[in-house]
Design a protein around this motif. Structure first.
Motif, PDB file in Angstrom:
ATOM      1  N   LEU A 177      -2.496   2.401 -15.185  1.00 52.17           N
ATOM      2  CA  LEU A 177      -2.373   2.829 -16.439  1.00 52.17           C
ATOM      3  C   LEU A 177      -3.399   3.586 -16.953  1.00 52.17           C
ATOM      4  CD1 LEU A 177      -1.673  -0.709 -18.612  1.00 52.17           C
ATOM      5  CD2 LEU A 177      -0.549   1.937 -18.720  1.00 52.17           C
ATOM      6  N   ASP A 178      -4.553   3.068 -16.544  1.00 53.49           N
ATOM      7  CA  ASP A 178      -5.813   3.958 -16.455  1.00 53.49           C
ATOM      8  C   ASP A 178      -5.536   5.591 -16.009  1.00 53.49           C
ATOM      9  OD1 ASP A 178      -9.158   4.555 -17.032  1.00 53.49           O
ATOM     10  OD2 ASP A 178      -9.365   4.846 -14.760  1.00 53.49           O
ATOM     11  N   ALA A 179      -4.770   5.859 -14.939  1.00 49.69           N
ATOM     12  CA  ALA A 179      -4.726   6.569 -14.393  1.00 49.69           C
ATOM     13  C   ALA A 179      -4.367   7.835 -15.164  1.00 49.69           C
ATOM     14  CB  ALA A 179      -4.668   6.984 -13.286  1.00 49.69           C
ATOM     15  N   ALA A 180      -3.128   7.291 -16.021  1.00 45.68           N
ATOM     16  CA  ALA A 180      -1.489   7.963 -16.082  1.00 45.68           C
ATOM     17  C   ALA A 180      -1.690   7.894 -18.375  1.00 45.68           C
ATOM     18  CB  ALA A 180      -0.471   6.652 -16.841  1.00 45.68           C
ATOM     19  N   LEU A 181      -2.774   7.038 -18.908  1.00 47.68           N
ATOM     20  CA  LEU A 181      -3.054   7.615 -20.018  1.00 47.68           C
ATOM     21  C   LEU A 181      -4.657   8.149 -20.484  1.00 47.68           C
ATOM     22  CD1 LEU A 181      -2.919   3.427 -21.716  1.00 47.68           C
ATOM     23  CD2 LEU A 181      -1.784   5.510 -21.531  1.00 47.68           C
ATOM     24  N   PRO A 182      -4.181   9.112 -21.541  1.00 48.87           N
ATOM     25  CA  PRO A 182      -5.706  10.336 -21.563  1.00 48.87           C
ATOM     26  C   PRO A 182      -6.926   8.953 -21.992  1.00 48.87           C
ATOM     27  CG  PRO A 182      -3.760  10.624 -23.465  1.00 48.87           C
ATOM     28  CD  PRO A 182      -3.426  10.114 -22.056  1.00 48.87           C
ATOM     29  N   ALA A 183      -7.903   9.787 -21.887  1.00 52.15           N
ATOM     30  CA  ALA A 183      -8.647   9.787 -22.607  1.00 52.15           C
ATOM     31  C   ALA A 183      -8.969   8.839 -23.976  1.00 52.15           C
ATOM     32  CB  ALA A 183     -10.367  10.551 -22.195  1.00 52.15           C
ATOM     33  N   TRP A 184      -8.283   9.636 -24.929  1.00 55.74           N
ATOM     34  CA  TRP A 184      -8.838   9.324 -26.550  1.00 55.74           C
ATOM     35  C   TRP A 184      -7.752   8.632 -26.638  1.00 55.74           C
ATOM     36  CZ3 TRP A 184      -3.663  10.952 -28.001  1.00 55.74           C
ATOM     37  CH2 TRP A 184      -2.878  11.491 -27.030  1.00 55.74           C
ATOM     38  N   ASP A 185      -6.477   8.345 -25.819  1.00 52.59           N
ATOM     39  CA  ASP A 185      -5.178   6.842 -26.470  1.00 52.59           C
ATOM     40  C   ASP A 185      -6.341   5.379 -26.383  1.00 52.59           C
ATOM     41  OD1 ASP A 185      -3.165   4.345 -25.512  1.00 52.59           O
ATOM     42  OD2 ASP A 185      -2.708   6.314 -25.530  1.00 52.59           O
ATOM     43  N   GLY A 186      -5.965   5.203 -27.619  1.00 48.35           N
ATOM     44  CA  GLY A 186      -5.946   3.582 -28.264  1.00 48.35           C
ATOM     45  C   GLY A 186      -6.041   2.539 -26.935  1.00 48.35           C
ATOM     46  N   VAL A 187      -5.284   2.554 -26.101  1.00 46.54           N
ATOM     47  CA  VAL A 187      -4.623   1.388 -25.558  1.00 46.54           C
ATOM     48  C   VAL A 187      -5.580   1.922 -24.489  1.00 46.54           C
ATOM     49  CG1 VAL A 187      -3.142   0.435 -23.883  1.00 46.54           C
ATOM     50  CG2 VAL A 187      -2.449   1.097 -26.094  1.00 46.54           C
ATOM     51  N   GLY A 188      -5.762   2.856 -23.611  1.00 42.78           N
ATOM     52  CA  GLY A 188      -6.103   3.433 -22.714  1.00 42.78           C
ATOM     53  C   GLY A 188      -8.205   3.355 -23.008  1.00 42.78           C
TER      54      GLY A 188
END
Length: 228
Positions: free
Chosen positions: A21-32
């Motif tokens: 998930l960490d690799a897939a989500l952009p830094a600004w995404d709330g779930v990330g």
């Protein structure tokens, strides 16, 4: 042929999913934002399990994995065909809102995971292990001690500098309105109540639904968009 990842414990498997998930989500995404801090804490729990910090290793692994699974299932359920629990919906709905700050995303994730998921994970663990909540209290407290570091990490990494965090700042108000310690205590009480109601499934289901809705309401307040 790609080499398959090897897991030595069930905790390794959930850590791997969080890393994906960490690799897939952009830094600004709330779930990330939440996932990054939760990943670090789960890795620390795994390290402590491996080094024998928990007296009952099986109980600690069971509780930690079932706890993490509730978060991962909620995130993976975010789609047109499946609906996440009410406690997670605010974060999933507002995860890309430009007026919500990273600290708010992190607090909303902690609120959902501890306020709702932790109580149900205790009950799940008791059923799986064939024990009552009282027999898991030591493991609960030790996992809780690691969770305290989650709040500390969030404060260190996501809190604005002192020049931005003034007494009158709405973010200061939000930060002071939620307590991890109180959430842990409430989750333990909710777990004991749910366990006591296990022979009354209709009432237990109603209690769990009300818990989910209440935590979701608090999460929505934590995600109130703020002026820049």
């Amino acid at each position: 042929m790609a080499q398959l990842e090897q897991f030595t414990t069930p905790v390794d498997a959930v850590v791997s999913r969080m890393r994906a998930l960490d690799a897939a989500l952009p830094a600004w995404d709330g779930v990330g934002v939440f996932n990054r801090v939760y990943l670090a804490v789960t890795e620390e729990v795994d390290r402590r399990i491996d080094t024998g910090v928990f007296p009952d290793r099986r109980a600690a692994v069971t509780l930690d994995v079932l706890f993490a699974e509730r978060y991962l299932t909620a995130v993976e359920a975010d789609g047109p065909d499946r609906r996440a629990p009410a406690c997670w919906r605010p974060l999933l709905q507002f995860r890309r809102h430009p007026g919500v700050r990273p600290l708010q995303f992190a607090l909303a994730g902690i609120n959902a995971h501890i306020g709702h998921d932790l109580a149900l994970a205790v009950v799940d663990a008791c059923r799986g292990l064939g024990c009552a909540p009282a027999e898991l209290e030591d493991e609960y407290d030790r996992v809780g001690d690691v969770l305290v570091s989650l709040e500390e990490r969030i404060r260190e990494e996501l809190m604005p500098g002192p020049d931005l965090l003034q007494i009158a700042d709405p973010l200061t108000h939000l930060l002071g309105s939620w307590s991890l310690e109180r959430a842990r205590d409430a989750a333990w009480s909710a777990a004991r109540a749910l366990w006591a109601l296990r022979l009354l499934p209709e009432l237990a289901g109603e209690f769990a639904d009300r818990l989910d809705a209440g935590v979701g309401f608090a999460g929505r307040m934590l995600l109130t968009p703020l002026p820049a």
